[in-house]
Write a protein that holds these residues in place. Structure first.
Motif, PDB file in Angstrom:
ATOM      1  N   VAL A 146       0.830  -1.204   0.000  1.00 19.83           N
ATOM      2  CA  VAL A 146       0.000   0.000   0.000  1.00 19.83           C
ATOM      3  C   VAL A 146       0.866   1.256   0.000  1.00 19.83           C
ATOM      4  N   ARG A 147       1.794   1.339   0.942  1.00 16.70           N
ATOM      5  CA  ARG A 147       2.712   2.479   1.003  1.00 16.70           C
ATOM      6  C   ARG A 147       3.969   2.052   1.748  1.00 16.70           C
ATOM      7  N   LEU A 148       5.092   2.410   1.169  1.00 13.37           N
ATOM      8  CA  LEU A 148       6.363   2.119   1.826  1.00 13.37           C
ATOM      9  C   LEU A 148       7.116   3.416   2.069  1.00 13.37           C
ATOM     10  N   SER A 149       7.627   3.554   3.278  1.00 13.51           N
ATOM     11  CA  SER A 149       8.440   4.711   3.623  1.00 13.51           C
ATOM     12  C   SER A 149       9.666   4.775   2.726  1.00 13.51           C
ATOM     13  N   ARG A 150      10.168   5.982   2.521  1.00 10.44           N
ATOM     14  CA  ARG A 150      11.396   6.116   1.743  1.00 10.44           C
ATOM     15  C   ARG A 150      12.573   5.466   2.465  1.00 10.44           C
ATOM     16  N   ALA A 151      12.418   5.244   3.773  1.00 19.86           N
ATOM     17  CA  ALA A 151      13.476   4.564   4.518  1.00 19.86           C
ATOM     18  C   ALA A 151      13.544   3.079   4.167  1.00 19.86           C
ATOM     19  N   ARG A 164       7.866 -18.084  -7.934  1.00 17.62           N
ATOM     20  CA  ARG A 164       8.613 -16.877  -8.320  1.00 17.62           C
ATOM     21  C   ARG A 164       8.739 -15.900  -7.159  1.00 17.62           C
ATOM     22  N   LEU A 165       9.921 -15.304  -7.040  1.00 16.81           N
ATOM     23  CA  LEU A 165      10.172 -14.238  -6.085  1.00 16.81           C
ATOM     24  C   LEU A 165      10.488 -12.975  -6.879  1.00 16.81           C
ATOM     25  N   TYR A 166       9.827 -11.869  -6.497  1.00 21.38           N
ATOM     26  CA  TYR A 166      10.008 -10.582  -7.171  1.00 21.38           C
ATOM     27  C   TYR A 166      10.677  -9.606  -6.207  1.00 21.38           C
ATOM     28  N   LEU A 167      11.758  -8.978  -6.655  1.00 19.23           N
ATOM     29  CA  LEU A 167      12.509  -8.027  -5.845  1.00 19.23           C
ATOM     30  C   LEU A 167      12.284  -6.615  -6.378  1.00 19.23           C
ATOM     31  N   PHE A 168      11.857  -5.712  -5.490  1.00 20.69           N
ATOM     32  CA  PHE A 168      11.556  -4.328  -5.867  1.00 20.69           C
ATOM     33  C   PHE A 168      12.536  -3.373  -5.186  1.00 20.69           C
ATOM     34  N   GLU A 169      12.830  -2.288  -5.891  1.00 21.70           N
ATOM     35  CA  GLU A 169      13.572  -1.183  -5.307  1.00 21.70           C
ATOM     36  C   GLU A 169      12.603  -0.021  -5.116  1.00 21.70           C
ATOM     37  N   ASN A 170      12.659   0.608  -3.936  1.00 24.77           N
ATOM     38  CA  ASN A 170      11.766   1.711  -3.613  1.00 24.77           C
ATOM     39  C   ASN A 170      12.429   3.021  -4.022  1.00 24.77           C
ATOM     40  N   ARG A 171      12.094   3.490  -5.217  1.00 28.08           N
ATOM     41  CA  ARG A 171      12.706   4.686  -5.766  1.00 28.08           C
ATOM     42  C   ARG A 171      11.799   5.892  -5.536  1.00 28.08           C
ATOM     43  N   ALA A 172      12.322   7.090  -5.864  1.00 29.90           N
ATOM     44  CA  ALA A 172      11.531   8.307  -5.714  1.00 29.90           C
ATOM     45  C   ALA A 172      10.256   8.237  -6.550  1.00 29.90           C
ATOM     46  N   VAL A 279      19.345  -6.238   0.219  1.00 33.28           N
ATOM     47  CA  VAL A 279      18.266  -5.805   1.111  1.00 33.28           C
ATOM     48  C   VAL A 279      18.770  -5.519   2.524  1.00 33.28           C
ATOM     49  N   ALA A 280      17.997  -4.693   3.241  1.00 30.37           N
ATOM     50  CA  ALA A 280      18.315  -4.335   4.625  1.00 30.37           C
ATOM     51  C   ALA A 280      17.576  -5.249   5.591  1.00 30.37           C
ATOM     52  N   ILE A 281      18.191  -5.535   6.702  1.00 30.66           N
ATOM     53  CA  ILE A 281      17.579  -6.350   7.747  1.00 30.66           C
ATOM     54  C   ILE A 281      16.553  -5.510   8.509  1.00 30.66           C
ATOM     55  N   ARG A 282      15.477  -6.137   8.934  1.00 24.65           N
ATOM     56  CA  ARG A 282      14.405  -5.577   9.755  1.00 24.65           C
ATOM     57  C   ARG A 282      13.424  -4.700   8.984  1.00 24.65           C
ATOM     58  N   SER A 283      13.899  -3.898   8.047  1.00 23.71           N
ATOM     59  CA  SER A 283      12.977  -2.990   7.362  1.00 23.71           C
ATOM     60  C   SER A 283      12.405  -3.565   6.074  1.00 23.71           C
ATOM     61  N   THR A 284      12.970  -4.658   5.546  1.00 18.86           N
ATOM     62  CA  THR A 284      12.531  -5.186   4.250  1.00 18.86           C
ATOM     63  C   THR A 284      11.322  -6.107   4.412  1.00 18.86           C
ATOM     64  N   PRO A 285      10.173  -5.721   3.832  1.00 15.65           N
ATOM     65  CA  PRO A 285       8.997  -6.592   3.913  1.00 15.65           C
ATOM     66  C   PRO A 285       9.086  -7.747   2.924  1.00 15.65           C
ATOM     67  N   VAL A 286       8.528  -8.882   3.320  1.00 15.62           N
ATOM     68  CA  VAL A 286       8.441 -10.064   2.461  1.00 15.62           C
ATOM     69  C   VAL A 286       6.982 -10.513   2.468  1.00 15.62           C
ATOM     70  N   ASP A 364       8.452   7.886   8.915  1.00 12.00           N
ATOM     71  CA  ASP A 364       8.807   6.667   8.177  1.00 12.00           C
ATOM     72  C   ASP A 364       7.642   5.681   8.184  1.00 12.00           C
ATOM     73  N   LEU A 365       6.475   6.176   7.822  1.00 10.43           N
ATOM     74  CA  LEU A 365       5.248   5.388   7.864  1.00 10.43           C
ATOM     75  C   LEU A 365       5.156   4.434   6.681  1.00 10.43           C
ATOM     76  N   SER A 366       4.953   3.154   6.975  1.00 13.89           N
ATOM     77  CA  SER A 366       4.739   2.134   5.945  1.00 13.89           C
ATOM     78  C   SER A 366       3.448   1.383   6.245  1.00 13.89           C
ATOM     79  N   MET A 367       2.730   1.022   5.189  1.00 17.58           N
ATOM     80  CA  MET A 367       1.481   0.287   5.340  1.00 17.58           C
ATOM     81  C   MET A 367       1.448  -0.865   4.343  1.00 17.58           C
TER      82      MET A 367
END
Length: 414
Positions: A146-151, A164-172, A279-286, A364-367
Motif C-alpha cells: 500500500v505504502r512504503l516509507s522512503r526509509a 517466483r520471487l520478485y525483488l523491488f527497489e523503492n525509488r523516488a 536488502v536491509a535487515i528488519r525494514s525489508t517486507p516479504v 517513516d510510515l509504511s502500510m
C-alpha cells in the motif's frame, strides 16, 4: 539424423506458454499477467543461468539445434549442478542418435529408476516458463504494498503458484521491479498452520536477520534470511512453528523442484547472494501469497483514504491525551502478546503522560495490507513527539470490522 521431433517439442512448449521462439515480439502492450517476451539476460550472475536456459529453448524452437547444443554445453559447464540444464543438454545429445519423443526423454531402461526426478525437473521447467510468460506490466505492483516509507529501500513478494520471487527497489518514482527469480516452497504447498507441516506460510513478514553461512550446514547454501513467522496475526490464529527462512541450495544442487522445502523459500545460490547483498535487515517486507494480484502503482493510494483518516484520528487522540477516546481505537480482543486491552490501557496512560499533550508525528510510515478471511493493515512507524528528534519504533495490526478499522495488536517493531 533428424532433430525435427525435438524442435517440434520445444516449439509446442514455447508457444503453449506464450513465449516466442524468436527474438522478435509482436505482442501488444501487456495487461496484468499476460504473455510477454522475457527480459534480456541480466549482466550480473544472478538470474543469468535461467536466462541462458530460456534462450536455448528458443534456439531449439527455431530448429537451430546446433547452436542450442553448443549453448547447452557451455551452460552445464558453467553450472554443472543445474539439473534442468543437464536434462535439456541430454535431450539435445540424444536427438543426434535417436528420436526424442518428449521433454526429458530418458531411455526406457532408465525411466523407472528416475521417474520421480524427471517429474520434478519437468515441473521446474514448466514453472520457469509459466512465470516468464505471465509477466507483470511495467508500473504494476503487488496489491499488498500500500505504502512504503522512503526509509524502506527494497521489498520482496513471493508468488508460490508461479514459483517466483520478485525483488523491488523503492525509488523516488515508486516501487520498481528490478529482478525476479525461480524459487521452491514447501513440499505440501502453502498456508502453514502447524510445526512440521512442510508448508510455506502466507502473509506479510519482515526479514529479521542474516545468518552467517559459516554457522550453517551446506544444505542452506550461501546463507539465510529468517523472516518473522509467526507474525502477530499468525499468533492470534493459533499458528505454530518457526524457522522460516529465505535460503540457498546445497553445493551439489543449483535449484530444487517447485515443492521441495520444509516450509522455507529456497533460491539458487547466485540469486540469494544478490538479495543478501541488496536488502536491509528488519525494514525489508516479504509478502508471501499463493498468487499475487498486480495493480497500478496509484491504485493503493485511491483505496487508502478511510484507513488514513482513521490512523490520523488515532494520532490526534493520543496527541491530545484523551485516554478514553484513545482506548476506543483498540479492539475488545486486542492483544499485545502478553497484555490484553485492559492491561494495554495502563501502557497507553503512561505513554500519554510522557507525551504531555505534545503533537505526535508518525515518521517513516509504511502500510502493507493483507486480505484473506480478514482485512488487515500492518503499519510500521516511528512515533515522535514535537520537540524531539527520535521516538519509539512501533508496529500495529489493524483489522477492518463492521465497517471500521480497529487495532488488534500494537508493540515495538518486530
Amino acid at each position: 539424423m533428424s532433430l525435427k521431433v525435438l524442435s517440434a517439442i520445444c516449439c509446442v512448449c514455447l508457444a503453449g506458454w506464450g513465449l516466442p521462439s524468436s527474438h522478435a515480439s509482436t505482442s501488444p502492450k501487456p495487461k496484468p499477467m499476460v504473455a510477454r517476451a522475457a527480459a534480456p539476460a541480466p549482466a550480473d550472475k544472478e538470474g543469468l543461468a535461467e536466462a541462458r536456459l530460456i534462450q536455448i529453448y528458443r534456439l531449439i524452437g527455431r530448429s537451430d539445434t546446433r547452436t542450442a547444443l553448443d549453448e547447452a554445453q557451455r551452460l552445464v559447464k558453467d553450472y554443472p549442478n543445474f539439473a534442468l540444464a543437464q536434462l535439456v543438454y541430454g535431450d539435445l545429445l540424444s536427438s543426434r542418435t535417436r528420436p526424442v519423443t518428449s521433454f526429458g526423454d530418458v531411455p526406457a531402461n532408465q525411466l523407472k529408476a528416475h521417474t520421480a526426478a524427471l517429474t520434478s525437473l519437468r515441473a521446474e521447467s514448466a514453472a520457469r516458463l509459466k512465470a516468464l510468460k505471465e509477466r507483470p506490466p511495467e508500473g504494476y505492483i503487488p496489491a499488498e504494498f500500500v505504502r512504503l516509507s522512503r526509509a524502506v529501500k527494497h521489498a520482496i513478494a513471493v508468488d508460490a503458484a508461479r514459483s517466483r520471487l520478485y525483488l523491488f527497489e523503492n525509488r523516488a518514482s515508486g516501487l520498481t521491479l528490478i529482478a525476479d527469480y525461480y524459487i521452491s516452497v514447501g513440499k505440501l504447498g502453502v498456508e502453514k498452520n502447524t510445526e512440521g507441516d512442510q508448508r510455506t506460510p502466507l502473509g506479510v513478514y519482515f526479514i529479521t536477520s542474516q545468518l552467517d553461512p559459516k554457522t550453517l550446514t551446506d544444505f542452506y547454501g550461501v546463507g539465510a534470511l529468517p523472516i518473522n513467522y509467526p507474525n502477530m496475526l499468525d499468533v492470534r490464529r493459533g499458528k505454530t512453528g518457526g524457522g522460516i527462512w529465505l535460503h540457498g541450495t546445497p553445493s551439489d544442487q543449483f535449484s530444487r523442484p517447485p515443492l521441495a522445502s520444509d516450509g522455507c523459500v529456497v533460491l539458487a545460490n547466485p540469486d540469494l547472494q544478490y538479495i543478501i547483498q541488496t536488502v536491509a535487515i528488519r525494514s525489508t517486507p516479504v509478502v508471501i501469497t499463493n498468487q499475487l494480484s498486480w495493480v497500478p502503482q496509484d491504485h493503493t493510494n485511491n483505496q487508502l483514504g478511510p484507513f488514513e483518516a482513521r490512523l490520523n484520528a488515532w494520532r490526534k487522540a493520543k496527541s491530545s491525551g484523551n485516554l478514553a477516546e484513545l482506548t476506543s481505537f483498540y479492539a475488545s480482543d486486542f492483544s499485545n502478546g502478553s497484555k490484553n486491552r485492559g492491561d494495554w490501557q495502563t501502557v497507553l496512560a503512561r505513554e500519554v503522560a510522557q507525551t504531555r499533550g505534545r503533537e505526535l508525528e508518525l515518521k517513516d510510515l509504511s502500510m502493507l495490507r493483507w486480505q484473506d478471511k480478514e482485512d488487515t493493515m500492518v503499519v510500521t512507524f516511528g512515533e515522535v513527539a514535537a520537540g524531539q528528534r527520535t521516538g519509539t519504533s512501533k508496529r500495529q495490526y489493524w483489522s477492518h470490522r463492521a465497517g471500521q478499522w480497529t487495532i488488534i495488536y500494537e508493540g515495538t517493531r518486530l
